[in-house]
Design a protein around this motif. Structure first.
Motif: not given
Lengths: 110, 113
Positions: B36, B89, B93, B100-101, B103-105
């Motif tokens: 993203y 990002f 999943s 549901k995903l 996510f990294g920071k």
């Protein structure tokens, strides 16, 4: 195409206050999500809903309630705002694995 | 426990260079990996995604390279433009988590003209 609308865009609250954030989508997606985004911490899932009247807790549900009374809308309540709290709350909807995000509500607690 | 890790946290490249953003994951069951892109004041937008059956996915200047054995993937942005300056990002999943995903920071990319 479609759009996700979040209201309000900015929300300022007082410590201990109950605050409600709203999200509307016109994609006709079944699943909707609420995430919290803090600087440097990525996106953390608070609640999600796979259909009308369904609620599923995410990793960060403590301190929050959610409501999905219609397919197109999903609201999030901060049950007791914490002093000096600052975060962006993002709403999303999905079909299959693709999630589409709204612009966010920016919360500041004084 | 962070299931998806990103590096570096921030990256600056010159216009025209290739930016490389890295991602690794813990859960072997993950089989869908979207990236993203988020601009300030906006929500994240899906940029490009890959499934674990592929080792490469290309869309214009954006390419994902995927290594299932090492549980690593990377996003390459070729001919970087100042308009690519954003936070990226990596997420993951699996069939078992529905949509549901995790996510990294995030990684903040700055492209200097």
């Amino acid at each position: 195409g479609g759009i996700i609308t979040q209201t309000p865009k900015f929300l300022i609250g007082q410590e201990g206050q109950k605050l409600t954030l709203k999200c509307q989508q016109n994609f006709n997606h079944d699943t909707m999500y609420w995430y919290r985004q803090d600087s440097g911490k990525g996106l953390r899932l608070i609640y999600y809903s796979i259909t009308e009247n369904d609620l599923q807790k995410g990793d960060l549900s403590e301190g929050y309630d959610a409501s999905r009374e219609k397919k197109s809308s999903f609201s999030l309540t901060v049950t007791s705002a914490q002093k000096n709290e600052m975060a962006v709350f993002l709403c999303a909807s999905s079909i299959h694995f693709e999630q589409y995000f709204g612009p966010g509500t920016r919360l500041t607690v004084l | 426990q962070q299931q998806v890790r990103q590096s570096p946290q921030s990256l600056t490249v010159w216009e025209g260079e290739t930016a490389i953003l890295n991602c690794s994951y813990e859960n072997s069951a993950f089989d869908y990996f979207p990236w993203y892109q988020q601009f300030p004041g906006e929500g994240p937008a899906l940029l490009i995604a890959i499934r674990s059956v592929s080792d490469k996915k290309e869309d214009g200047r954006f390419t994902i390279f995927f290594n299932k054995r090492e549980k690593k993937l990377s996003l390459h942005i070729t001919d970087s433009q100042p308009g690519d300056s954003a936070t990226y990002f990596c997420a993951a999943s699996s069939q078992g988590t529905g949509s549901k995903l995790s996510f990294g920071k995030g990684a903040k990319l700055t492209v200097s003209p």
